[in-house]
Write a protein that holds these residues in place. Structure first.
Motif, short mmCIF file in Angstrom:
data_model
loop_
_atom_site.label_atom_id
_atom_site.label_comp_id
_atom_site.label_asym_id
_atom_site.label_seq_id
_atom_site.Cartn_x
_atom_site.Cartn_y
_atom_site.Cartn_z
N ALA B 139 -12.83 4.79 12.64
CA ALA B 139 -12.76 5.81 11.59
C ALA B 139 -11.81 5.34 10.49
N SER B 140 -11.97 5.94 9.32
CA SER B 140 -11.17 5.46 8.19
C SER B 140 -9.90 6.30 7.97
N TYR B 141 -9.76 7.37 8.77
CA TYR B 141 -8.61 8.23 8.50
C TYR B 141 -7.28 7.54 8.80
N ARG B 142 -6.23 8.05 8.15
CA ARG B 142 -4.89 7.53 8.39
C ARG B 142 -4.04 8.62 9.03
N VAL B 143 -3.03 8.19 9.77
CA VAL B 143 -2.16 9.14 10.46
C VAL B 143 -0.74 8.98 9.92
N TYR B 144 -0.16 10.11 9.54
CA TYR B 144 1.21 10.12 9.02
C TYR B 144 2.08 10.91 9.98
N ALA B 145 3.30 10.47 10.11
CA ALA B 145 4.23 11.18 10.99
C ALA B 145 5.59 11.24 10.33
N MET B 146 6.37 12.21 10.73
CA MET B 146 7.76 12.23 10.28
C MET B 146 8.66 12.46 11.48
N ILE B 147 9.64 11.55 11.62
CA ILE B 147 10.63 11.71 12.67
C ILE B 147 12.00 11.88 12.02
N GLY B 148 12.95 12.38 12.78
CA GLY B 148 14.30 12.53 12.26
C GLY B 148 15.16 11.34 12.65
N ASP B 149 16.32 11.21 12.00
CA ASP B 149 17.20 10.10 12.39
C ASP B 149 17.91 10.43 13.70
N GLY B 150 18.33 11.68 13.86
CA GLY B 150 18.89 12.09 15.15
C GLY B 150 17.86 11.95 16.25
N GLU B 151 16.60 12.20 15.90
CA GLU B 151 15.51 12.11 16.89
C GLU B 151 15.39 10.70 17.47
#
Lengths: 316, 277
Positions: B139-151
């Protein structure tokens, strides 16, 4: 009906291959135990759909959740200890809470793991996993039931836990066996006592029932393969017919089958009852059959428990 | 860069920040600091970068966003509402009994939420699974994520880091909201995860370091990430916790505390009067 001995994990490995042929969405994840959990069979047949995550069970559960959220049907395997212990919170928060279609198929449950000892012998997993909302909990009694449960698990939506063992166990179910979610399997009707077993203890209950019969005691035998949701209807019906109940499981007596049956009976039809299982203890190293005897998971112990509950019933 | 586009993003970010304040004031609890620090990145993702359609939130080919630092739910909800996934009025139901806007994101209650998060360390693994599914399906979709620095103090983050690189998930882009603070204080005092860039590089990721409040830098980093082949991308975004509200900026105490009505009023006035940048 008792034929060859096959480990439920062996049956799992074969069932996965069948499932993989049938359903292209099935993917399998393992945490470096594919030779032991038998997922290597699937890995050989469908290498592109086999995902080894390395020794990282927490990430395995989360990855499976993401795969499920994208339409895949992940079967996730490790030892019961690590699947439910190490990754409990990942199962709870990222699989079960969002009700994702992840099948956790864990092997090496109970003390019949044998020589590896307590660190690898999960006697708490049913208790842990049963307490999580949205989870279905299956403990197959033999190879036949394992295959049927695995095929059925792929058909239903939502998280399922399937508990399997390392040791080869007798086949107790016939070839015409049909798996029904949440429905207990009645092996024998009885009038004096009901023996409720799960997993490899179903065979032990059957042998105990034969022994009791020789002593003139009529024991019913019920296989509860689905611990959650539990078949309260059949348990109550058979408890009414016998007035005394023994549960038998290769698991702690705290929180497993015995507790689940006690919950049903206490609320609806209290009768004298005894739980045969691991008595709030850790396992240890040894030969599987020797350990099962040492921890009282044998026909003799089930027979003794049966006589105890019958005696208590008569005192009522 | 198109000045009109920048102005539009500026306005959207301002609105998202105002919504965060209004929601938290109404809810009486919640996490403003890490929501405000992430606001500009989510603005770019939801109003420029991602291929999404609020009319069809489960379209198979959509891009996905995973908020691994789930306590920043207010910024996600504000962005989703602003983008049209659900009515803006719903924002004020945050954290109320029976509301779809739970304290932490619930994928089954809120259109546009891709996975339920809240327990730190777990979202990146789920993003891995989505990216892997995309690879399996070509598939052509992209996945974005956000993590924290403390995480990044969570061990599972590094399990996930290894996995994404091993499986060459170049359809995965993660932002690290590097605001430097966690509940108990500075991350470097509590339990330093630094040097973060070297760690992610060592784990096999393509790493960029940007100003997480600069639209051109966020946009350029995302464009560069698209060119990376065979590796997942980590964009370490240096941000200010509480960004945009003077008394919240860089104060650990605003991690998980809602503004009182008069504080909210001041915050909203500040956001109206001046630009964040």
């Amino acid at each position: 009906m008792r034929m060859e001995k096959i480990a439920t994990r062996e049956a799992y490995g074969k069932a996965l291959v069948k499932l993989g042929e049938k359903n292209q969405d099935v993917v399998v994840l393992d945490a470096d135990l594919s030779k032991s959990t038998k997922t290597e069979e699937f890995a050989k047949a469908f290498p592109e759909r086999f995902i080894n995550v390395g020794i990282a069970e927490q990430n395995m559960m989360g990855t499976a959740a993401g795969l499920a959220a994208s339409g895949k049907i992940p079967f996730v395997s490790s030892f019961a200890m690590f699947a439910t212990g190490r990754a409990f919170e990942q199962i709870r928060n990222t699989v079960a809470y969002p009700e994702l279609n992840v099948k956790i198929a864990a092997s090496h449950a109970g003390i019949s793991v044998g020589e590896d000892g307590a660190s690898h012998q999960s006697v708490e997993d049913i208790s842990i996993i049963r307490s999580i909302p949205n989870m279905t909990v299956i403990v197959p009694s033999d190879a036949v039931e394992t295959e049927a449960a695995v095929m059925a698990a792929a058909e239903i939506k939502g998280p399922v836990y399937i508990r399997m063992g390392r040791m080869a166990v007798p086949t107790v179910n016939g070839e015409d066996y049909r798996f029904q979610w949440g429905k207990g399997v009645v092996f024998r009707e009885g009038t004096d006592v009901l023996l409720v077993g799960t997993g490899l203890m179903v065979d032990v209950c059957l042998r105990a029932a034969e022994g009791l019969q020789q002593e003139g005691i009529s024991a019913g035998v019920l296989n509860i393969h689905t611990i959650k949701p539990i078949d309260g209807e059949t348990i109550i019906r058979m408890a009414k017919a016998t007035g005394a109940v023994v549960t038998a499981e290769e698991h702690s007596i705290i929180g497993g089958l015995g507790s689940a049956v006690a919950e049903v009976l206490c609320e609806s039809y209290p009768v004298p009852m005894k739980r045969v299982g691991i008595n709030d203890a850790f396992g240890e190293s040894g030969k599987p059959m020797e350990l099962l005897s040492k921890f009282g998971l044998d026909p003799q112990s089930v027979m003794a428990a049966a006589k105890d509950v019958i005696r208590r019933k008569k005192q009522l | 860069m198109d000045i009109q586009e920048l102005n539009l993003l500026e306005e959207k970010a301002r609105q998202i920040r105002k919504n965060i304040i209004a929601m938290l004031k109404e809810a009486g609890s919640g996490h403003p600091g890490g929501s405000l620090s992430a606001a500009d990145i989510l603005t770019v993702l939801y109003f420029k970068e991602m291929n999404i359609n609020p009319e069809s939130p489960r379209a198979p080919e959509r891009d996905r966003f995973v908020l691994s630092k789930g306590h920043a739910a207010p910024v996600l909800y504000a962005a989703l509402a602003e983008r049209g996934f659900f009515p803006r009025e719903d924002l004020l139901s945050l954290r109320k009994t029976g509301a779809k806007l739970q304290g932490h994101p619930d994928m089954n209650r809120v259109p546009g939420v891709e996975i339920s998060t809240g327990s730190l360390g777990q979202g990146l693994s789920a993003a891995n699974g989505m990216a892997l599914a995309g690879k399996l399906d070509k598939a052509s979709y992209r996945v974005y994520a956000m993590i924290g620095d403390g995480e990044c103090q969570e061990g599972q983050i590094w399990e996930a880091a290894m996995f994404a690189a091993h499986y060459k998930l170049d359809n995965l882009v993660a932002f690290l909201d590097h605001n430097g603070l966690q509940i108990d204080g500075r991350i470097t005092h509590v339990m330093s995860p630094e040097p973060l860039d070297e760690k992610w590089r060592a784990f096999g990721w393509h790493v960029q370091i940007i100003d997480g409040h600069s639209f051109p830098e966020i946009i350029n980093a995302l464009a560069q990430a698209r060119e990376v082949k065979g590796k997942p991308s980590m964009i370490i975004a240096n941000t200010v916790k509480g960004k945009g509200v003077s008394f919240m900026e860089d104060v650990a105490g605003w991690h998980g505390k809602a503004p009182k009505p008069e504080e909210a009023e001041q915050a909203l006035a500040e956001l109206d009067q001046r630009g964040v940048r």
